[in-house]
Motif scaffolding. Sequence first.
Motif, PDB file in Angstrom:
ATOM      1  N   ALA A  32       0.885  -1.329   0.077  1.00 13.93           N
ATOM      2  CA  ALA A  32       0.038  -0.063  -0.083  1.00 13.93           C
ATOM      3  C   ALA A  32       0.819   1.464  -0.102  1.00 13.93           C
ATOM      4  N   ASP A  33       1.862   1.498   0.836  1.00  9.18           N
ATOM      5  CA  ASP A  33       2.789   2.325   0.847  1.00  9.18           C
ATOM      6  C   ASP A  33       3.504   2.679  -0.520  1.00  9.18           C
ATOM      7  N   TRP A  34       4.103   1.579  -1.237  1.00  4.68           N
ATOM      8  CA  TRP A  34       4.480   1.677  -2.302  1.00  4.68           C
ATOM      9  C   TRP A  34       3.597   2.335  -3.627  1.00  4.68           C
ATOM     10  N   LEU A  86      -1.532   7.416   9.855  1.00  2.00           N
ATOM     11  CA  LEU A  86      -0.391   6.243   9.924  1.00  2.00           C
ATOM     12  C   LEU A  86       0.473   6.661  10.982  1.00  2.00           C
ATOM     13  N   SER A  87       0.860   7.900  11.080  1.00  2.00           N
ATOM     14  CA  SER A  87       2.080   8.134  12.013  1.00  2.00           C
ATOM     15  C   SER A  87       1.453   8.195  13.568  1.00  2.00           C
ATOM     16  N   SER A  88       0.407   8.494  13.710  1.00  2.50           N
ATOM     17  CA  SER A  88      -0.296   8.702  14.836  1.00  2.50           C
ATOM     18  C   SER A  88      -0.370   7.149  15.355  1.00  2.50           C
ATOM     19  N   ALA A  89      -1.121   6.412  14.276  1.00  3.30           N
ATOM     20  CA  ALA A  89      -1.135   4.971  14.756  1.00  3.30           C
ATOM     21  C   ALA A  89       0.098   4.215  15.226  1.00  3.30           C
ATOM     22  N   MET A 140       4.347  18.762  -2.205  1.00  3.95           N
ATOM     23  CA  MET A 140       4.177  17.521  -2.687  1.00  3.95           C
ATOM     24  C   MET A 140       5.487  16.678  -2.561  1.00  3.95           C
ATOM     25  N   ILE A 141       6.598  17.170  -2.523  1.00  3.39           N
ATOM     26  CA  ILE A 141       7.796  16.489  -2.388  1.00  3.39           C
ATOM     27  C   ILE A 141       8.059  15.935  -0.898  1.00  3.39           C
ATOM     28  N   ALA A 142       7.589  16.740   0.152  1.00  2.02           N
ATOM     29  CA  ALA A 142       7.435  16.456   1.569  1.00  2.02           C
ATOM     30  C   ALA A 142       6.349  15.137   1.535  1.00  2.02           C
ATOM     31  N   ILE A 143       5.167  14.947   0.963  1.00  6.41           N
ATOM     32  CA  ILE A 143       4.422  14.049   1.225  1.00  6.41           C
ATOM     33  C   ILE A 143       5.066  12.713   0.593  1.00  6.41           C
ATOM     34  N   SER A 144       5.829  12.797  -0.712  1.00  4.70           N
ATOM     35  CA  SER A 144       6.482  11.664  -1.456  1.00  4.70           C
ATOM     36  C   SER A 144       7.275  11.467  -0.487  1.00  4.70           C
ATOM     37  N   VAL A 145       8.319  11.923   0.294  1.00  4.22           N
ATOM     38  CA  VAL A 145       9.398  11.577   0.971  1.00  4.22           C
ATOM     39  C   VAL A 145       8.808  10.983   2.441  1.00  4.22           C
ATOM     40  N   LEU A 146       7.506  11.393   2.794  1.00  4.68           N
ATOM     41  CA  LEU A 146       7.036  10.624   3.984  1.00  4.68           C
ATOM     42  C   LEU A 146       6.363   9.369   3.682  1.00  4.68           C
ATOM     43  N   ALA A 191      16.481   8.714   7.938  1.00  7.35           N
ATOM     44  CA  ALA A 191      16.707   9.816   7.342  1.00  7.35           C
ATOM     45  C   ALA A 191      15.474  10.433   6.266  1.00  7.35           C
ATOM     46  N   SER A 192      14.544   9.558   5.960  1.00 10.27           N
ATOM     47  CA  SER A 192      13.188   9.787   5.325  1.00 10.27           C
ATOM     48  C   SER A 192      12.368  10.549   6.112  1.00 10.27           C
ATOM     49  N   TRP A 193      12.283  10.270   7.318  1.00  9.40           N
ATOM     50  CA  TRP A 193      11.478  10.712   8.326  1.00  9.40           C
ATOM     51  C   TRP A 193      11.981  12.284   8.639  1.00  9.40           C
TER      52      TRP A 193
END
Length: 226
Positions: A32-34, A86-89, A140-146, A191-193
Amino acid sequence: MQWNIPNILTLIRLLAAPGVAIMFLYFARPLADWYAMILFILASVTDFLDGYLARKWKQESRFGAMMDPIADKAMVIIALVIITGLSSAEKLVMDPYILLPATIILFREVFVSGLREYLGDKANLLQVTSLAKWKTTVQMIAISVLFAKGVFEHYKLNLSQGMDDTIYYGILNGTVEDVNHLVWYVNATDASWSAGVFLLWVAAILTFITGCDYLRKGMPFLREDK
């Protein structure tokens, strides 16, 4: 609506926005993440292409002018809701590092949309500025990295399964024989986070600045007549 390539790309981006959320309903992680990350990145690329092609081929249209910002907002808002959830979960509490910038971005988008609706035919005064375009790009870049962080995190968890805490933390501290794949995914996750959170805060600051700019331009029309 004119069925030209720029408008079709805009429509695809609009449909991709809920598609990002649907990935998490029908696929297990990390698939799903991919899928969500790839879909979001491809949709983000169309944001550049549709405007570029419309100007190059002189195919600007009312449909494109109206739907382009709506598609951008839908993509960003839906993706931020997913990432915040997702982060909060994972942390079992609301994550302030994601929640606060996401709240700023969501509030600004709702506020500016309401301001445009109130101004009606005067909404052309709120033309998209260069800073606003940069704001959307950074978002959009930030969301892609997250989203990428979620991919790395899941593989890290899979590799660490079956290890007790002593072995796992020993690997990370270098006191136990190195397991390259696990260490790589741990480093990639961190690093991604860090990069994603930093970029999201940059996007939130740009979002706040552009929101204040639009408010300044709209203020003359919000004052009560004496």
